[in-house]
Design a protein around this motif. Structure first.
Motif, PDB file in Angstrom:
ATOM      1  N   SER A  38       0.822  -1.210   0.000  1.00 25.95           N
ATOM      2  CA  SER A  38       0.000   0.000   0.000  1.00 25.95           C
ATOM      3  C   SER A  38       0.854   1.258   0.000  1.00 25.95           C
ATOM      4  O   SER A  38       0.608   2.197  -0.770  1.00 25.95           O
ATOM      5  N   VAL A  39       1.854   1.315   0.867  1.00 21.95           N
ATOM      6  CA  VAL A  39       2.691   2.513   0.981  1.00 21.95           C
ATOM      7  C   VAL A  39       3.411   2.811  -0.332  1.00 21.95           C
ATOM      8  O   VAL A  39       3.495   3.965  -0.771  1.00 21.95           O
ATOM      9  N   CYS A  40       3.908   1.772  -0.981  1.00 26.67           N
ATOM     10  CA  CYS A  40       4.663   1.978  -2.219  1.00 26.67           C
ATOM     11  C   CYS A  40       3.785   2.523  -3.345  1.00 26.67           C
ATOM     12  O   CYS A  40       4.279   3.176  -4.269  1.00 26.67           O
ATOM     13  N   GLY A  41       2.483   2.273  -3.277  1.00 26.66           N
ATOM     14  CA  GLY A  41       1.584   2.759  -4.310  1.00 26.66           C
ATOM     15  C   GLY A  41       1.155   4.199  -4.122  1.00 26.66           C
ATOM     16  O   GLY A  41       0.539   4.783  -5.026  1.00 26.66           O
ATOM     17  N   ALA A  42       1.471   4.782  -2.967  1.00 27.43           N
ATOM     18  CA  ALA A  42       1.088   6.166  -2.676  1.00 27.43           C
ATOM     19  C   ALA A  42       2.283   7.092  -2.843  1.00 27.43           C
ATOM     20  O   ALA A  42       3.401   6.735  -2.469  1.00 27.43           O
ATOM     21  N   PRO A  43       2.085   8.301  -3.364  1.00 18.59           N
ATOM     22  CA  PRO A  43       3.194   9.258  -3.469  1.00 18.59           C
ATOM     23  C   PRO A  43       3.722   9.650  -2.098  1.00 18.59           C
ATOM     24  O   PRO A  43       3.023   9.532  -1.083  1.00 18.59           O
ATOM     25  N   GLU A  44       4.961  10.142  -2.072  1.00 17.30           N
ATOM     26  CA  GLU A  44       5.590  10.490  -0.796  1.00 17.30           C
ATOM     27  C   GLU A  44       4.792  11.543  -0.046  1.00 17.30           C
ATOM     28  O   GLU A  44       4.652  11.473   1.178  1.00 17.30           O
ATOM     29  N   LYS A  45       4.235  12.520  -0.762  1.00 23.90           N
ATOM     30  CA  LYS A  45       3.450  13.557  -0.104  1.00 23.90           C
ATOM     31  C   LYS A  45       2.260  12.953   0.630  1.00 23.90           C
ATOM     32  O   LYS A  45       1.928  13.369   1.756  1.00 23.90           O
ATOM     33  N   VAL A  46       1.619  11.969   0.017  1.00 20.24           N
ATOM     34  CA  VAL A  46       0.470  11.303   0.636  1.00 20.24           C
ATOM     35  C   VAL A  46       0.921  10.498   1.844  1.00 20.24           C
ATOM     36  O   VAL A  46       0.266  10.499   2.898  1.00 20.24           O
ATOM     37  N   ARG A  47       2.035   9.809   1.726  1.00 22.31           N
ATOM     38  CA  ARG A  47       2.548   9.000   2.843  1.00 22.31           C
ATOM     39  C   ARG A  47       2.803   9.870   4.074  1.00 22.31           C
ATOM     40  O   ARG A  47       2.424   9.521   5.197  1.00 22.31           O
ATOM     41  N   LEU A  48       3.462  11.012   3.857  1.00 29.32           N
ATOM     42  CA  LEU A  48       3.817  11.879   4.977  1.00 29.32           C
ATOM     43  C   LEU A  48       2.581  12.540   5.586  1.00 29.32           C
ATOM     44  O   LEU A  48       2.500  12.713   6.804  1.00 29.32           O
ATOM     45  N   ALA A  49       1.628  12.927   4.742  1.00 32.40           N
ATOM     46  CA  ALA A  49       0.391  13.505   5.267  1.00 32.40           C
ATOM     47  C   ALA A  49      -0.360  12.479   6.109  1.00 32.40           C
ATOM     48  O   ALA A  49      -0.932  12.803   7.157  1.00 32.40           O
ATOM     49  N   ALA A  50      -0.364  11.210   5.660  1.00 26.38           N
ATOM     50  CA  ALA A  50      -1.032  10.149   6.417  1.00 26.38           C
ATOM     51  C   ALA A  50      -0.344   9.920   7.761  1.00 26.38           C
ATOM     52  O   ALA A  50      -1.002   9.721   8.791  1.00 26.38           O
ATOM     53  N   LEU A  51       0.983   9.975   7.770  1.00 28.60           N
ATOM     54  CA  LEU A  51       1.719   9.784   9.020  1.00 28.60           C
ATOM     55  C   LEU A  51       1.436  10.917   9.992  1.00 28.60           C
ATOM     56  O   LEU A  51       1.224  10.691  11.190  1.00 28.60           O
ATOM     57  N   ALA A  52       1.412  12.156   9.496  1.00 23.41           N
ATOM     58  CA  ALA A  52       1.116  13.300  10.362  1.00 23.41           C
ATOM     59  C   ALA A  52      -0.293  13.199  10.927  1.00 23.41           C
ATOM     60  O   ALA A  52      -0.534  13.478  12.108  1.00 23.41           O
ATOM     61  N   ARG A  53      -1.232  12.788  10.090  1.00 23.27           N
ATOM     62  CA  ARG A  53      -2.614  12.662  10.551  1.00 23.27           C
ATOM     63  C   ARG A  53      -2.739  11.559  11.596  1.00 23.27           C
ATOM     64  O   ARG A  53      -3.455  11.695  12.591  1.00 23.27           O
ATOM     65  N   GLN A  54      -2.042  10.448  11.377  1.00 17.44           N
ATOM     66  CA  GLN A  54      -2.130   9.349  12.335  1.00 17.44           C
ATOM     67  C   GLN A  54      -1.489   9.716  13.663  1.00 17.44           C
ATOM     68  O   GLN A  54      -1.963   9.324  14.728  1.00 17.44           O
ATOM     69  N   ALA A  55      -0.411  10.500  13.612  1.00 16.61           N
ATOM     70  CA  ALA A  55       0.204  10.983  14.857  1.00 16.61           C
ATOM     71  C   ALA A  55      -0.780  11.846  15.636  1.00 16.61           C
ATOM     72  O   ALA A  55      -0.872  11.761  16.866  1.00 16.61           O
ATOM     73  N   ARG A  56      -1.513  12.688  14.921  1.00 18.42           N
ATOM     74  CA  ARG A  56      -2.513  13.519  15.588  1.00 18.42           C
ATOM     75  C   ARG A  56      -3.640  12.664  16.162  1.00 18.42           C
ATOM     76  O   ARG A  56      -4.175  12.976  17.234  1.00 18.42           O
ATOM     77  N   THR A  57      -4.001  11.603  15.463  1.00 19.34           N
ATOM     78  CA  THR A  57      -5.044  10.700  15.970  1.00 19.34           C
ATOM     79  C   THR A  57      -4.599  10.058  17.282  1.00 19.34           C
ATOM     80  O   THR A  57      -5.364   9.977  18.248  1.00 19.34           O
ATOM     81  N   VAL A  58      -3.363   9.601  17.322  1.00 18.68           N
ATOM     82  CA  VAL A  58      -2.822   9.007  18.553  1.00 18.68           C
ATOM     83  C   VAL A  58      -2.873  10.020  19.693  1.00 18.68           C
ATOM     84  O   VAL A  58      -3.283   9.704  20.819  1.00 18.68           O
ATOM     85  N   GLU A  59      -2.474  11.249  19.412  1.00 24.09           N
ATOM     86  CA  GLU A  59      -2.474  12.301  20.437  1.00 24.09           C
ATOM     87  C   GLU A  59      -3.894  12.592  20.925  1.00 24.09           C
ATOM     88  O   GLU A  59      -4.135  12.752  22.126  1.00 24.09           O
ATOM     89  N   SER A  60      -4.852  12.641  19.988  1.00 25.20           N
ATOM     90  CA  SER A  60      -6.233  12.964  20.357  1.00 25.20           C
ATOM     91  C   SER A  60      -6.867  11.876  21.207  1.00 25.20           C
ATOM     92  O   SER A  60      -7.811  12.133  21.961  1.00 25.20           O
ATOM     93  N   LEU A  61      -6.362  10.648  21.090  1.00 17.36           N
ATOM     94  CA  LEU A  61      -6.899   9.533  21.867  1.00 17.36           C
ATOM     95  C   LEU A  61      -6.214   9.381  23.227  1.00 17.36           C
ATOM     96  O   LEU A  61      -6.515   8.448  23.967  1.00 17.36           O
ATOM     97  N   GLY A  62      -5.292  10.280  23.529  1.00 14.04           N
ATOM     98  CA  GLY A  62      -4.644  10.246  24.840  1.00 14.04           C
ATOM     99  C   GLY A  62      -3.260   9.661  24.840  1.00 14.04           C
ATOM    100  O   GLY A  62      -2.719   9.349  25.911  1.00 14.04           O
ATOM    101  N   GLY A  63      -2.655   9.486  23.646  1.00 14.03           N
ATOM    102  CA  GLY A  63      -1.329   8.912  23.568  1.00 14.03           C
ATOM    103  C   GLY A  63      -0.254   9.851  24.103  1.00 14.03           C
ATOM    104  O   GLY A  63      -0.526  11.029  24.388  1.00 14.03           O
ATOM    105  N   PRO A  64       0.958   9.327  24.271  1.00 12.69           N
ATOM    106  CA  PRO A  64       1.404   7.996  23.848  1.00 12.69           C
ATOM    107  C   PRO A  64       0.826   6.868  24.704  1.00 12.69           C
ATOM    108  O   PRO A  64       0.461   7.079  25.864  1.00 12.69           O
ATOM    109  N   ILE A  65       0.788   5.672  24.136  1.00 17.23           N
ATOM    110  CA  ILE A  65       0.139   4.534  24.774  1.00 17.23           C
ATOM    111  C   ILE A  65       0.816   4.159  26.087  1.00 17.23           C
ATOM    112  O   ILE A  65       0.141   3.774  27.048  1.00 17.23           O
TER     113      ILE A  65
END
Length: 311
Positions: free
Chosen positions: A69-96
């Protein structure tokens, strides 16, 4: 040893790029970003459903699917997804680890945070490996639609049923069992919603008990099901409507009727463009009286196996 500097360089490049991608997490995700995150969430959930043991080894077994999946997405998309997921972790009370400590050393109530943390860790590792491990035949595309989904594409679906039923005619209920199969064309409108339409044929044997003997007559149906499917990563929920034709071994003249049905299933990851799933279904069919036979009501339930082909 040459691999170590390459890994350090990839990690440094990832860190620098994230400084520019941080603001993207506050914006609505692009279609490609949603597709990438959906794939990774499903990969993690599938592994968790099978039983999660040691992180290091679980991430290693997930890496081929994650990189596909990652290889099929452009680098800009990969990094945006990582930033969004980091924010999701933070919003849920992370770090675990901190949330676990505050929760008294218990994971109860932290399932969403744990899953989000695993997705973030999987994506982070896949991004570090991607420059060296992405195969040459997977070309990043801004129109990336995901791998572990039916979203924004047509699919061909083969489904088979095992059926247990009660058939009511003239006030009498009779049990039976049988099987059926259907071929459906599907269209995914998003990562959560799909619609399927096709042809179905099936039949069953009814048990008729009398003082003289036990008879097992055969009965048959043909249907044109229309299905609305709601998907939540590995889970799928179907609502079905269908016109149905009913006939019996002793009288091949059909009775027309209708069906309402529901089903619930769990899918696996794609294997050579095929995504298997299994579940349970329940339906009711009504055939009003006509010149051939009286009113017939059929209540059916059982197991269902399906194969979703992304052709």
């Amino acid at each position: 040893m040459p691999a170590l500097p390459a890994r350090i360089a990839a990690a440094f490049s990832l860190f620098v790029s994230l400084l520019h991608a941080g603001n993207a997490a506050a914006e609505p995700p692009s279609r490609a970003e949603s597709a990438l995150l959906h794939d990774l969430v499903k990969i993690v959930e599938s592994k968790a459903n099978a039983g999660w043991k040691i992180d290091r080894y679980e991430f290693e077994t997930m890496m081929p699917d994650a990189l596909e999946s990652v290889c099929g997405a452009p680098e800009k998309v990969r990094l945006a997804a990582l930033a969004r997921q980091a924010r999701t972790v933070e919003s849920l009370g992370g770090p675990i680890t901190e949330a676990y400590r505050k929760n008294g050393g218990k994971l109860s109530g932290l399932s969403d945070l744990l899953a989000a943390t695993r997705v973030h860790a999987l994506l982070t590792e896949a991004l570090q490996r991607a420059p060296a491990e992405c195969p040459f035949w997977i070309t990043p595309s801004p129109a990336f639609r995901g791998v572990q989904t039916d979203a924004y594409r047509f699919t061909l679906n083969l489904e088979t049923d095992g059926i247990f039923l009660l058939r009511r005619t003239e006030g009498t209920f009779l049990p039976g069992a049988g099987a059926g199969g259907r071929l459906l064309l599907g269209r995914g409108f998003s990562h959560q919603w799909s619609m399927l339409f096709g042809l179905e044929f099936g039949g069953w044997a009814i048990i008729e008990q009398s003082e003289e003997a036990t008879n097992i007559p055969l009965e048959f149906i043909g249907a044109v099901p229309l299905i609305v499917r709601h998907v939540r990563e590995t889970w799928q929920f179907d609502l079905e409507l269908a016109p149905v034709a009913f006939l019996t071994q002793s009288d091949l003249r059909p009775s027309a009727g209708g069906r309402v049905g529901v089903s619930i299933g769990v899918s696996t990851l794609r294997i050579r463009r095929i995504m298997p799933w299994a579940g349970l279904h329940l339906s009711a069919e009504l055939y009003p009286a006509n010149d051939v036979r009286g009113t017939v009501t059929v209540i059916k339930g059982g197991g269902r196996l399906g194969f979703d082909w992304d052709f």
